[in-house]
Structures are given as structure tokens and as C-alpha cells.
Design an enzyme around this catalytic site. Structure first.
Site, PDB file in Angstrom:
ATOM      1  N   GLY A 114     -16.788   1.349  -1.167  1.00 19.29           N
ATOM      2  CA  GLY A 114     -17.541   2.610  -1.149  1.00 19.29           C
ATOM      3  C   GLY A 114     -18.878   2.517  -1.858  1.00 19.29           C
ATOM      4  N   PRO A 140     -15.537  -4.232   2.970  1.00 15.42           N
ATOM      5  CA  PRO A 140     -16.872  -4.560   3.497  1.00 15.42           C
ATOM      6  C   PRO A 140     -17.945  -3.576   3.038  1.00 15.42           C
ATOM      7  CG  PRO A 140     -15.531  -3.556   5.219  1.00 15.42           C
ATOM      8  CD  PRO A 140     -14.613  -3.800   4.045  1.00 15.42           C
ATOM      9  N   GLY A 197     -17.956  -2.564  -0.067  1.00 11.54           N
ATOM     10  CA  GLY A 197     -17.879  -2.657  -1.524  1.00 11.54           C
ATOM     11  C   GLY A 197     -17.008  -1.560  -2.129  1.00 11.54           C
ATOM     12  N   TYR A 235       0.855  -1.194   0.000  1.00  5.47           N
ATOM     13  CA  TYR A 235       0.000   0.000   0.000  1.00  5.47           C
ATOM     14  C   TYR A 235       0.893   1.246   0.000  1.00  5.47           C
ATOM     15  CZ  TYR A 235      -3.716  -3.237   1.583  1.00  5.47           C
ATOM     16  OH  TYR A 235      -4.606  -4.272   1.712  1.00  5.47           O
TER      17      TYR A 235
END
Ligand code: NAP
Length: 321
Positions: free
Chosen positions: A213, A209, A211, A60
Site C-alpha cells: 500500500g 507489488p 509495497g 491467511y
């Protein structure tokens, strides 16, 4: 601080962590520009509210997310439970190399680099980010188990593996956590993996969780937002998927809560359905949203609401990756 969220074990006999965690990825890459001060406020507020499990990965921001978390971890090492991941080959020299490698030499290099960037002596949970089928699972899990033995890592996790791979790995060394995409829109792991995790005592950590956003009714994509490359966010599919998500919005409006809270409450209900520990890691860079998302823990969905949400995954247009 009162009203701290409840704690659950990270895997069988595992350390207790807040039953909702925090995804930190967007604080450094992929979802448009982030404000580091606001992100730090999210981290501090999270701890104040009982969120103790923080999720990052070496890729990341190509190390930047781990470096960003280092001062927070330095200030709160005793309270914060940190998970990071190895596996993607991306580097500053080759940022677009999305190849995966699980070979033991890479794992030993990667863990030392993560420990250094995070500024910690031990990583609480170390994940294989993706499986590299060219390397026998026994070799990579063996190398990860060596890291536990060496005190560099406390517990092991896997991402997006099959039920067979999870069981095979668990037979070599206990797998505390399985991280896979799981949401109202993405239910692949319900076919086999969730029941296997329940049987083994492995906690499930649903990523995306919300999606990414899409389920919140408040999605906005910057020009350079990486989600534009995902099929579900393409020009061809986004309108249909936004319409499907409006069902969640309608349920939320009827209850006077937010769509994100409904989406997260649905995942917490999956823990009941599968008899497994579920610790979602919604990502946010906004303190108010962090607080909002924790409100999901106060919601118990009714059978009618669950039935309304059940068909949505089958209506989604586009592959999840
Ligand atoms: N293992 C893997 O392969 C993998 C893959 C993807 C992600 N992950 C991990 O999972 C974490 C969560 O996934 P994710 O961040 O991709 O997706 P997500 O949690 O489903 O959604 C994050 C998006 O939702 C927005 N959001 C959050 N709360 C909201 C609310 N209450 N109302 C409206 N919008 C809201 C966020 O924007 P703001 O930030 O602006 O609030 C962000 O754009 C990541 O941070 C990462 O740690 C792991």
C-alpha cells in the site's frame, strides 16, 4: 466482456493465466476490517476482466481466507486458477506461532486441509510458503511432487527462496512459480533470483507489488493493522518512505494515471528486462481499485520514467520484513 487482459503461461509449458493476478490475503486478515460482500464483488469482477489467478495461503486468517474463497471457487471452478501455500505452523490454538515447517508429514496434512477448506479436488499451484532449513529441500520437494502424482496438486511453487534453492528444487521437480516480494521499493530478487527463474522458465509472482500500500499514495492504517509491525511502517520510517513514494505520485500525476498503476507498470517492465514471465498479485478489497490496477497493463513506461524510479529502492528506510 471485452477488453480481457492477456494471458501468459504459469511456468514453462504451464497453464495460461491472466497476466495480472489477485492477492486475496487482505480479504481475511492483516490489513484491517474487510467487507466480505465487497471482497466477493472484487473476485467476480476480476474474472470478468480476465484475472484468473487468485492467491491465498493456509495461514491467511488461519484457514479463513481459503474458506472465504470456497463459494467463489465452487461457482467458477473452471475459470479460476487457485494458488495456496503451506509452511507456517500457526493454528487457531497457536495463532502467534510463526515457526515454519516443511516436513513431509506436515505437507501431507496441510494439503488435505487446504483442499477441504477450498472445496476443490485439486489445487492448481501449491507453494512452500517459507523454507525450513532443518528439512532437506529434496524431502519437501519430493513430498510436493508426490502430491502432483496423487492428483491433489497441479503445479509447484516456492516463496522467497534463494537462486540456489530454486535451481536445486527445479532439478527435483519443475517449479512453475517463484513468489517473492518485488516492487519499486523491494528489489532483492534482482540480484540473482530473477535471472535464475528466467533460465529455468519459472514464472515470477511478485507479492506486495504495491509495497503493501505504501506505493499507492493512499495508505491508511487501522489501529490493528499488522503493517504497523513492519519496519517500513514504523513511526521512525513511515514519513521518509511516504516521501520517497511521492516520486511515484509525481510521475503518475504527470501522466494522468494513478501511482498504483505506475508501480505495477514498472513490474511488468521488469518482465522485459529479465526475459521472465511476471504475474503480479496486487491485493485489493475494492472493485474500483481492481479495475484501476488492471489499467497498469496499458502503460509502457519511458526510459526517463524508469530512470526516475530506479534509485527509490535504495532510499527506503527499514527492512522489508
Ligand atoms: N508469499 C508471501 O510471503 C506473501 C507475503 C505477503 C503477501 N502475499 C500475497 O501477495 C498479495 C499482495 O500483497 P499485499 O496485499 O501484502 O500488498 P500489496 O498488493 O502491495 O498492497 C495491498 C494494499 O494496497 C491497497 N491497494 C490496492 N490497490 C490500491 C490502489 N489502486 N490504490 C490505493 N491502494 C490500493 C490495498 O488496500 P484495499 O484492499 O483496501 O484496496 C492494500 O492495503 C497478498 O494478498 C497475498 O496474497 C504473499
Amino acid at each position: 466482456m471485452t477488453n480481457m487482459i492477456a494471458k501468459v503461461p504459469m511456468g514453462k509449458d504451464g497453464v495460461l493465466v491472466g497476466r495480472q493476478g489477485l492477492g486475496c490475503m487482505g480479504m481475511s486478515e492483516f490489513y484491517g476490517a474487510a467487507d466480505p460482500d465487497a471482497s466477493r464483488r472484487v473476485l467476480d469482477l476480476a474474472l470478468d476482466l480476465g484475472v484468473t489467478h487468485f492467491d491465498t495461503a493456509d495461514m491467511y486468517g488461519i484457514g479463513a481466507n481459503e474458506e472465504f474463497l470456497a463459494p467463489f471457487l465452487r461457482d467458477n471452478r473452471k475459470r479460476a486458477h487457485i494458488a495456496t501455500k503451506y509452511g507456517y505452523r500457526r493454528s487457531l490454538d497457536a495463532p502467534d506461532d510463526w515457526g515454519v515447517t516443511n516436513d513431509p508429514a506436515h505437507i501431507h496434512r496441510a494439503v488435505d486441509a487446504s483442499l477441504h477448506r477450498l472445496g476443490v479436488e485439486v489445487i492448481d499451484l501449491y507453494y512452500m510458503h517459507r523454507r525450513d532449513p532443518a528439512v532437506p529441500l529434496a524431502d519437501s520437494i519430493g513430498a510436493m511432487a508426490d502430491l502432483v502424482q496423487a492428483g491433489k496438486v497441479r503445479a509447484l511453487g516456492l516463496c522467497e527462496v534463494s537462486a540456489t534453492e530454486l535451481a536445486e528444487a527445479h532439478a527435483i521437480h519443475p517449479i512453475a512459480a517463484l513468489q517473492s516480494e518485488w516492487s519499486v521499493f523491494s528489489r532483492d530478487i534482482e540480484a540473482e533470483v530473477a535471472a535464475t527463474a528466467a533460465r529455468l522458465g519459472t514464472a515470477i509472482i511478485p507479492f506486495a507489488p504495491l509495497g503493501r500500500g505504501l506505493l499507492t499514495g493512499a495508505l491508511s492504517l487501522a489501529a490493528d493493522d499488522a503493517r504497523r509491525h513492519f519496519p517500513r511502517f514504523s513511526d521512525a520510517n513511515l514519513d521518509a518512505n511516504t516521501r520517497a513514494a511521492q516520486v511515484i505520485g509525481a510521475l503518475a500525476a504527470a501522466r494522468g494515471v494513478s501511482p498504483a498503476q505506475i508501480a505495477l507498470a514498472w513490474l511488468h517492465d521488469r518482465a522485459r528486462v529479465f526475459g521472465v514471465t511476471v504475474i503480479p498479485i496486487p491485493g485489493t478489497r475494492q472493485p474500483a481499485r481492481l479495475r484501476e490496477n488492471l489499467g497498469a497493463l496499458d502503460i509502457t513506461l519511458t526510459a526517463d520514467e524508469l530512470a526516475t524510479l530506479a534509485p527509490l529502492a535504495a532510499q527506503v528506510q527499514g527492512q522489508r520484513v
